[in-house]
Motif scaffolding. Structure first.
Motif, PDB file in Angstrom:
ATOM      1  N   LYS A   1       0.874  -1.183   0.000  1.00  0.00           N
ATOM      2  CA  LYS A   1       0.000   0.000   0.000  1.00  0.00           C
ATOM      3  C   LYS A   1       0.902   1.221   0.000  1.00  0.00           C
ATOM      4  CE  LYS A   1      -4.531  -0.707   0.755  1.00  0.00           C
ATOM      5  NZ  LYS A   1      -4.798  -0.578  -0.671  1.00  0.00           N
TER       6      LYS A   1
ATOM      7  N   ILE B   1      -0.103   6.260   3.759  1.00  0.00           N
ATOM      8  CA  ILE B   1      -1.389   5.664   3.364  1.00  0.00           C
ATOM      9  C   ILE B   1      -1.608   4.361   4.135  1.00  0.00           C
ATOM     10  CG2 ILE B   1      -2.715   4.720   1.439  1.00  0.00           C
ATOM     11  CD1 ILE B   1      -2.278   7.477   0.654  1.00  0.00           C
TER      12      ILE B   1
ATOM     13  N   LYS C   1      -1.712  16.358   6.250  1.00  0.00           N
ATOM     14  CA  LYS C   1      -2.797  15.377   6.118  1.00  0.00           C
ATOM     15  C   LYS C   1      -2.565  14.115   6.937  1.00  0.00           C
ATOM     16  CE  LYS C   1      -6.013  16.885   3.569  1.00  0.00           C
ATOM     17  NZ  LYS C   1      -7.423  16.695   3.868  1.00  0.00           N
TER      18      LYS C   1
ATOM     19  N   ARG D   1      16.344  17.624   1.882  1.00  0.00           N
ATOM     20  CA  ARG D   1      16.398  19.066   1.636  1.00  0.00           C
ATOM     21  C   ARG D   1      16.666  19.819   2.945  1.00  0.00           C
ATOM     22  NH1 ARG D   1      14.833  22.235  -2.549  1.00  0.00           N
ATOM     23  NH2 ARG D   1      14.805  20.405  -3.872  1.00  0.00           N
TER      24      ARG D   1
ATOM     25  N   LYS E   1       3.046  20.699   5.376  1.00  0.00           N
ATOM     26  CA  LYS E   1       2.365  21.177   4.172  1.00  0.00           C
ATOM     27  C   LYS E   1       1.227  20.251   3.819  1.00  0.00           C
ATOM     28  CE  LYS E   1       6.414  23.466   2.575  1.00  0.00           C
ATOM     29  NZ  LYS E   1       7.779  22.961   2.538  1.00  0.00           N
TER      30      LYS E   1
ATOM     31  N   ILE F   1       7.654  18.068  -6.774  1.00  0.00           N
ATOM     32  CA  ILE F   1       8.867  17.277  -6.562  1.00  0.00           C
ATOM     33  C   ILE F   1       9.918  17.969  -5.686  1.00  0.00           C
ATOM     34  CG2 ILE F   1       9.939  18.038  -8.738  1.00  0.00           C
ATOM     35  CD1 ILE F   1      10.138  14.463  -7.621  1.00  0.00           C
ATOM     36  N   GLU F   2       9.977  19.292  -5.659  1.00  0.00           N
ATOM     37  CA  GLU F   2      11.057  19.933  -4.913  1.00  0.00           C
ATOM     38  C   GLU F   2      10.681  20.260  -3.481  1.00  0.00           C
ATOM     39  OE1 GLU F   2      13.916  22.633  -6.524  1.00  0.00           O
ATOM     40  OE2 GLU F   2      13.024  22.433  -8.509  1.00  0.00           O
ATOM     41  N   THR F   3       9.521  20.886  -3.296  1.00  0.00           N
ATOM     42  CA  THR F   3       9.193  21.343  -1.949  1.00  0.00           C
ATOM     43  C   THR F   3       8.101  20.500  -1.305  1.00  0.00           C
ATOM     44  OG1 THR F   3       7.726  22.932  -3.000  1.00  0.00           O
ATOM     45  CG2 THR F   3       9.874  23.721  -2.315  1.00  0.00           C
ATOM     46  N   ALA F   4       7.616  19.469  -2.017  1.00  0.00           N
ATOM     47  CA  ALA F   4       6.613  18.544  -1.476  1.00  0.00           C
ATOM     48  C   ALA F   4       5.305  19.231  -1.117  1.00  0.00           C
ATOM     49  CB  ALA F   4       7.172  17.783  -0.279  1.00  0.00           C
ATOM     50  N   ILE F   5       4.948  20.271  -1.863  1.00  0.00           N
ATOM     51  CA  ILE F   5       3.640  20.903  -1.654  1.00  0.00           C
ATOM     52  C   ILE F   5       2.625  20.141  -2.511  1.00  0.00           C
ATOM     53  CG2 ILE F   5       2.280  22.998  -2.059  1.00  0.00           C
ATOM     54  CD1 ILE F   5       4.874  24.563  -1.572  1.00  0.00           C
TER      55      ILE F   5
ATOM     56  N   GLY G   1      -7.329  17.770  -1.269  1.00  0.00           N
ATOM     57  CA  GLY G   1      -7.409  17.194   0.065  1.00  0.00           C
ATOM     58  C   GLY G   1      -7.532  15.683   0.095  1.00  0.00           C
TER      59      GLY G   1
ATOM     60  N   LEU H   1      -5.967  12.249   0.228  1.00  0.00           N
ATOM     61  CA  LEU H   1      -4.627  11.773   0.571  1.00  0.00           C
ATOM     62  C   LEU H   1      -4.066  10.826  -0.487  1.00  0.00           C
ATOM     63  CD1 LEU H   1      -2.602  12.052   2.899  1.00  0.00           C
ATOM     64  CD2 LEU H   1      -3.429   9.870   3.722  1.00  0.00           C
ATOM     65  N   GLU H   2      -4.943   9.992  -1.066  1.00  0.00           N
ATOM     66  CA  GLU H   2      -4.482   9.025  -2.067  1.00  0.00           C
ATOM     67  C   GLU H   2      -3.862   9.715  -3.283  1.00  0.00           C
ATOM     68  OE1 GLU H   2      -7.259   8.431  -0.411  1.00  0.00           O
ATOM     69  OE2 GLU H   2      -7.530   6.267  -0.069  1.00  0.00           O
TER      70      GLU H   2
ATOM     71  N   GLN I   1      -1.859  12.185  -3.202  1.00  0.00           N
ATOM     72  CA  GLN I   1      -0.561  12.793  -2.909  1.00  0.00           C
ATOM     73  C   GLN I   1       0.543  12.250  -3.801  1.00  0.00           C
ATOM     74  OE1 GLN I   1       0.891  13.637   0.861  1.00  0.00           O
ATOM     75  NE2 GLN I   1      -0.627  15.235   0.914  1.00  0.00           N
ATOM     76  N   ASP I   2       0.449  10.989  -4.151  1.00  0.00           N
ATOM     77  CA  ASP I   2       1.477  10.426  -5.021  1.00  0.00           C
ATOM     78  C   ASP I   2       1.048  10.447  -6.477  1.00  0.00           C
ATOM     79  OD1 ASP I   2       3.640   9.685  -3.234  1.00  0.00           O
ATOM     80  OD2 ASP I   2       2.117   8.451  -2.298  1.00  0.00           O
TER      81      ASP I   2
ATOM     82  N   LEU J   1      -5.541  -3.904  -8.161  1.00  0.00           N
ATOM     83  CA  LEU J   1      -4.212  -4.369  -7.766  1.00  0.00           C
ATOM     84  C   LEU J   1      -3.154  -3.277  -7.892  1.00  0.00           C
ATOM     85  CD1 LEU J   1      -4.117  -7.892  -9.395  1.00  0.00           C
ATOM     86  CD2 LEU J   1      -4.045  -7.376  -6.967  1.00  0.00           C
TER      87      LEU J   1
ATOM     88  N   ASP K   1      -3.898   0.716  -5.447  1.00  0.00           N
ATOM     89  CA  ASP K   1      -4.260   0.751  -4.041  1.00  0.00           C
ATOM     90  C   ASP K   1      -5.740   0.538  -3.815  1.00  0.00           C
ATOM     91  OD1 ASP K   1      -1.788   1.018  -2.904  1.00  0.00           O
ATOM     92  OD2 ASP K   1      -1.711   3.139  -3.368  1.00  0.00           O
ATOM     93  N   GLY K   2      -6.244  -0.554  -4.295  1.00  0.00           N
ATOM     94  CA  GLY K   2      -7.605  -0.962  -3.963  1.00  0.00           C
ATOM     95  C   GLY K   2      -8.676  -0.163  -4.679  1.00  0.00           C
TER      96      GLY K   2
ATOM     97  N   PRO L   1       5.599  13.526 -15.854  1.00  0.00           N
ATOM     98  CA  PRO L   1       6.385  13.583 -14.620  1.00  0.00           C
ATOM     99  C   PRO L   1       7.893  13.533 -14.870  1.00  0.00           C
ATOM    100  CG  PRO L   1       4.622  11.979 -14.431  1.00  0.00           C
ATOM    101  CD  PRO L   1       4.647  12.414 -15.856  1.00  0.00           C
TER     102      PRO L   1
END
Lengths: 320, 508
Positions: free
Chosen positions: A72, A79, A111, A166, A320, B183-187, B193, B195-196, B198-199, B409, B412-413, B448
């Motif tokens: 996961k 997650i 989050k 970083r 963040k 990729i640089e500052t992870a914002i 909102g 969460l899934e 985020q990636d 699969l 993530d479900g 990406p």
């Protein structure tokens, strides 16, 4: 009719193959009486995943039930950690994750609302070896020499694979007037590619560098103690920077899991820590063995949570 | 050479051959099923290998990877529902061929091209792994960025009839690829909102939705006419010429396969490009070089050959950086790393010193897998080709079910299934409104990597564009990009002139 049968069949298939469905279990004494699902917070193929797969096999043989792996991935293990919080506390859903996904990441990502007290810890197995590393042909051999080199060569390049990496560079260059460009890279593989190609002069590594001793050298240990592969190289703390990035593969279960079940998992983990297959694997992936029982693991989680909290405050980092 | 003979001695035992054959068969069948791809197949199979010898285990997994790459052409050709983005170009000409009653021919050509691409790429891996990997390291982020820019432009130029619609689709693809942590500052970007997210949007569910689910929705609407067409095909199916690959077909395909193999091998060796870039570039290059470009998209057999040879050549070539320097060059290589380590092998140069016998055993296994793929695929395709005779109302639910499993699969479900459904609808609208889903996918797949290498380039060049002078490879690809844009502009200008003349004719 046909349709509903088909979808039922589908559900059963999915549930049976991945063991995600939770059926009310009978008496605890029989635990485990059906396959256990071990979640891993990363994609298949990484170091954590590899350790998890062998651990699942060894612990499964010991417990007399198959342990299935469920990858996961996402949010640096976050997650999976969230999923575990919602899982039934019956010992059939467990998680293997780096401790920092609970003790450091919530400080960095808003989050991630879980906290270390939301879980029970059955123990820790291996240690990650965070470090600053450089291509082998560079003229410096420790952090002091690197900083002197960077002063003479403005535009020195540093590869950062996450926000922790970083942050490390920001702390080091703070008030030093050094001009170091931070090059973002993706994952350990991306970091290796730019270091092997000599595109950067320094990089943050989660530990994968140890598999390439002929091409990469250690510049500073990111852990709180010196590392087996570079006993002469000082840690960041010894170099005068008040930070260390300890992390361990941790076996985590939902908070309310019955004590008897946690004890069984703890015992199986302790046994696995002595298993020759696990020890050999730990050498191959360069994650040194660092077994801790449940109580010690819980104490370590609290220590990390406190230390990272202090560090985050000192560096002025915000979530963040 | 002696080592390789030793390797063959190790691998040519009935047990090991049986494991490879099993791997190729599993892979081929999984590849054929729309929605399930090589990543899923290899990851699911790793636990099965715990109890067999390291050589047999790795041979089995490599067999699966090879088999599923070739197998994914089958659903692309027969159903227009490619299992993975990299076989999308196969469907562009394969499906029209199948609808013309030439399914057998297309499947055979696809298989031959796959095996040839795979075999030659395997030989390159064996002979040239170490020196090539050293060269590949010279291709840093700046060069990769230029290569990606060129690929994006070149493939974008292929997009259907309307250039502006193609560009809109490509930009939408790139936009979708920016979802997730910056990729640089992870914002977090465009995550709303969730969460899934985020990636980012998971690649495989998006691809399944866009390619297979959307196509099934389209076919659901046309199922009566498709079935009618199918029954007509049955009657006229006797012609042998449509079933076999003729010399005339080979004449068109040999150069396409050669080009595809070369492109696929180079793309495979460079980490960070991926199989999709290989097969799309090869398809585009073959179309550009063809004397009959108007036939592409309507059933040009060399289109199938170009896409499949490149797609399959990527797999062995992506093991070059893994074997020679220990860096995984593809998703499949990353999963194989885990399998290697579990079985006591650390991939990288030390492997040749510590376990040379095993390495050459793996090489021998890869050659055997190529040959077995030819046999198993050849028998398999007769069987799978029967699918064209099954009425659509029975195919559609099965395919949608498999798509859902694949998305479950790899994404993530249930989140993956929802992404698949959303992109199924978007894909359906794109098909109906004639927006190119091909350019969308390329934008989404390359987006990406392009962003990452572009940002890396800014840092590596110290924010000074003139420093690019030291990087001749990057300059070469930028010049190629400009030339491509110029050629597209000229071609479009001519097309517009023709269109104007056409519209003037009725007036006079």
């Amino acid at each position: 009719m046909k349709n509903s049968m088909l979808s039922n069949l589908g559900l059963t298939f999915v549930a049976a193959s991945f063991g995600t469905a939770v059926v009310a279990g009978p008496a605890l004494a029989e635990y485990p009486d059906r396959p256990i699902t071990m979640m891993i917070g990363y994609k298949a193929g990484g170091g954590t995943d590899t350790v998890g797969r062998v651990l699942a096999k060894v612990m499964g043989e010991d417990l007399g039930q198959q342990i299935n792996i469920l990858n996961k991935a996402g949010a640096g293990g976050g997650i999976a950690t969230i999923k575990l919080k919602k899982a039934k506390p019956d010992g059939y859903t467990i998680l293997l994750n780096p401790s920092t996904s609970l003790t450091l990441n919530p400080y960095l990502v808003k989050k991630l609302t879980y906290r270390i007290d939301d879980y029970t810890y059955a123990g820790m197995l291996t240690a990650y070896q965070a470090a600053l590393v450089a291509p082998i042909d560079r003229p410096y051999n420790n952090l002091k020499e690197f900083l002197a080199y960077a002063k003479k060569n403005p535009g020195t390049k540093y590869a950062a694979l996450n926000s922790t990496a970083r942050m490390v560079m920001n702390v080091i260059t703070k008030d030093s007037g050094l001009d170091i460009s931070i090059v973002p890279v993706k994952g350990g593989a991306g970091m290796l590619a730019v270091v092997f190609g000599g595109q950067v002069d320094l990089a943050y590594s989660g530990g994968i560098h140890q598999q390439h001793p002929t091409k990469i050298k250690l510049i500073a240990a990111g852990t709180s103690s010196r590392q087996p592969l570079g006993p002469n190289i000082p840690t960041l703390r010894e170099d005068g920077y008040d930070m260390s990035f300890d992390s361990f593969t941790t076996l985590i279960v939902p908070k309310k899991t019955p004590k008897a079940i946690v004890a069984k998992l703890e015992a199986a983990l302790a046994k696995a820590a002595k298993n020759p297959d696990i020890i050999a694997l730990s050498a191959r992936v360069s994650f040194p063995m660092a077994h801790r029982n449940g109580a010690d693991a819980t104490a370590e989680m609290h220590r990390q949570w406190r230390d990272y909290g202090k560090l985050i405050k000192a560096t002025g980092t915000t979530a963040k | 050479m002696e080592n390789l003979i030793g390797g063959f001695q190790d691998i040519l035992t009935p047990v090991n051959i049986a494991w490879i054959a099993l791997g190729v068969t599993i892979g081929y069948v999984v590849g054929v099923l729309p929605g399930l791809g090589k990543g899923t197949a290899v990851a699911v199979a790793i636990p099965l290998t715990y109890y067999i010898s390291p050589l047999a285990a790795i041979a089995l997994l490599i067999g699966i990877a090879k088999g599923s790459t070739a197998g994914s052409a089958v659903s692309a050709i027969l159903l227009n529902a490619p299992g993975e983005p990299s076989s999308a170009p196969t469907a562009l000409d394969g499906y029209p061929l199948a609808r013309q009653g030439k399914a057998h021919k297309a499947l055979k050509m696809g298989l031959f091209a796959s095996v040839i691409g795979d075999f030659i790429s395997t030989l390159v891996l064996i002979v040239l792994a170490a020196p090539l990997a050293e060269y590949a390291l010279l291709i840093g982020p700046v060069e990769l960025c230029a290569i990606l820019l060129f690929s994006l432009t070149f493939i974008g130029g292929l997009s259907g009839s309307s250039l502006s619609k193609g560009m809109i689709a490509a930009c939408f693809g790139i936009l979708c690829s920016t979802v997730g942590l910056e990729i640089e500052t992870a914002i977090p970007r465009l995550t709303f909102g969730v969460l899934e997210l985020q990636d980012g949007l998971p690649l495989i569910p998006v691809a399944i939705g866009m390619l297979a689910t959307a196509e099934m929705i389209v076919q659901m609407g046309n199922h009566k006419s498709i079935d009618q067409q199918t029954s007509l095909l049955d009657e006229g199916n006797a012609s042998r010429e449509d079933k076999i690959v003729l010399w005339e077909d080979w004449k068109y395909c040999i150069p396409a396969i050669g080009r595809g193999t070369a492109i696929g091998t180079v793309v495979g060796i460079l980490p960070g490009l991926g199989a999709s870039v290989g097969s799309f570039l090869s398809y585009g290059a073959t179309k550009k070089a063809s004397k009959r470009p108007e036939l592409f998209g309507k059933g040009a057999i060399e289109g199938v050959a170009a896409a499949e040879s490149a797609d399959n050549a990527v797999v062995p070539a992506s093991l070059v950086p893994l074997f020679a320097i220990g860096i995984p060059g593809s998703v499949i290589a990353a999963i194989l790393i885990a399998a290697f380590i579990i079985h006591g092998v650390t991939p990288g140069p030390m492997m040749f010193v510590e376990q040379p016998r095993l390495v050459y055993g793996i090489y021998a296994a890869m050659i055997c897998a190529s040959l077995l793929l030819l046999c198993i695929g050849y028998f398999g395709l007769r069987f799978f080709a029967l699918v064209t005779k099954v009425p659509m109302r029975m195919i559609i639910p099965v395919v949608l079910f498999l798509c859902a499993i694949g998305a479950f699969l790899q994404g993530d479900g249930i989140f993956g299934v929802m992404v698949m459904l959303a992109f199924g609808v978007i894909g359906f609208l794109a098909k109906k409104l004639e927006f190119s889903f091909v350019t969308f996918l390329i934008g989404f797949v390359i987006g990406p990597s392009f962003e990452l290498t572009f940002r890396q380039s800014i840092a590596l060049l110290n924010r000074d564009i003139t420093q690019i002078i030291d990087r001749p490879i990057a300059i070469a690809f930028i010049v190629l990009t400009v030339l491509t844009i110029w050629r597209i502009a000229v071609a479009n200008g001519k097309k517009n002139q023709l269109a104007q003349k056409d519209s003037e004719i009725p007036k006079t």
